[in-house]
Enzyme design. Structure first.
Site, PDB file in Angstrom:
ATOM      1  N   MET A 106      16.756  39.485  -1.343  1.00  0.00           N
ATOM      2  CA  MET A 106      16.588  40.697  -0.255  1.00  0.00           C
ATOM      3  C   MET A 106      14.808  40.699   1.267  1.00  0.00           C
ATOM      4  O   MET A 106      14.326  39.988   0.531  1.00  0.00           O
ATOM      5  CB  MET A 106      16.360  42.011  -0.468  1.00  0.00           C
ATOM      6  CG  MET A 106      16.472  43.161   0.233  1.00  0.00           C
ATOM      7  SD  MET A 106      16.980  45.226  -0.897  1.00  0.00           S
ATOM      8  CE  MET A 106      17.968  45.052  -1.646  1.00  0.00           C
ATOM      9  N   CYS A 107      15.923  40.900   2.419  1.00  0.00           N
ATOM     10  CA  CYS A 107      15.355  40.651   3.052  1.00  0.00           C
ATOM     11  C   CYS A 107      14.737  42.270   4.028  1.00  0.00           C
ATOM     12  O   CYS A 107      15.909  42.872   3.661  1.00  0.00           O
ATOM     13  CB  CYS A 107      14.125  39.549   4.245  1.00  0.00           C
ATOM     14  SG  CYS A 107      16.192  39.781   5.945  1.00  0.00           S
ATOM     15  N   MET A 108      13.758  41.944   5.031  1.00  0.00           N
ATOM     16  CA  MET A 108      13.717  43.426   5.260  1.00  0.00           C
ATOM     17  C   MET A 108      14.389  43.500   7.224  1.00  0.00           C
ATOM     18  O   MET A 108      13.146  41.963   7.552  1.00  0.00           O
ATOM     19  CB  MET A 108      12.141  44.305   5.244  1.00  0.00           C
ATOM     20  CG  MET A 108      12.418  45.711   6.279  1.00  0.00           C
ATOM     21  SD  MET A 108      10.527  46.056   5.842  1.00  0.00           S
ATOM     22  CE  MET A 108       9.868  45.308   6.753  1.00  0.00           C
TER      23      MET A 108
END
EC number: 5.3.99.2
Length: 191
Positions: free
Chosen positions: A64-66
């Site tokens: 997951m990335c932001m």
């Protein structure tokens, strides 16, 4: 007579290609009454689906990335994403230029130099957003991606199901759909 037949054939082919292009684009709808100001802020990339060979090779190691979405002066968006790459946080910013209808944008791929179109297909602004991206990486290499953005790192099961259903309607198979695992790394970079 031969030139006339060639001209006619060319026009028929252009018509067929135009119809195919319109048909492909018609499959992707936009969020009705898209409100860009509500779309701004922090999102987590929770799910992806793509036909890209790069994606197929790397999907098992992605996390997951932001991303932070901010407005630009010309009505577009800056999409700044921070992600883990080779044990280090990496940040990239894409300039999404308005492309007509609200919720439709385009950007130039920094890697390929080609233009990609992005549609905000569905969002409730507070929990999730479904995006669809299409472009070309070169002659005969069409690129398609569906993305699930969520406001939290733990999207609800019904939101994940909504994304899976959407991705499948765009032609992605079950094995091309990935829900990215949570990570604590690189999640504080853009706050």
């Amino acid at each position: 007579m031969g030139a006339l037949c060639t001209l006619w054939l060319g026009l028929v082919l252009l018509g067929v290609l135009g119809a195919l292009q319109t048909s492909a684009q018609a499959q992707v709808s936009l969020q009705p009454n898209f409100q860009q100001d509500k779309f701004l802020g922090r999102w987590f990339t929770s799910g992806l689906a793509s036909n890209s060979s790069w994606f197929r090779e790397k999907k098992n190691v992605l996390s997951m990335c932001m991303s932070v979405v901010a407005p630009t002066a010309d009505g577009g968006l800056n999409l700044t994403s921070t992600f883990l790459r080779k044990d280090q946080c990496e940040t990239r910013t894409l300039l999404l230029r308005p492309a007509g209808t609200p919720g439709c944008y385009s950007y130039t791929s920094p890697h390929w130099g080609s233009t990609h179109d992005v549609w905000v297909v569905a969002t409730n602004y507070e929990e999730y957003a479904l995006l669809y991206t299409a472009g070309s990486k070169g002659l005969g290499q069409d690129f398609h991606m569906a993305t699930l953005y969520s406001r939290t790192q733990t999207p609800k099961a019904e939101i994940k199901e909504k994304f899976s259903t959407f991705a499948k309607t765009q032609g992605f198979t079950e094995d091309a759909i990935v829900f990215l695992p949570q990570t604590d790394k690189c999640m504080e970079e853009n706050k």
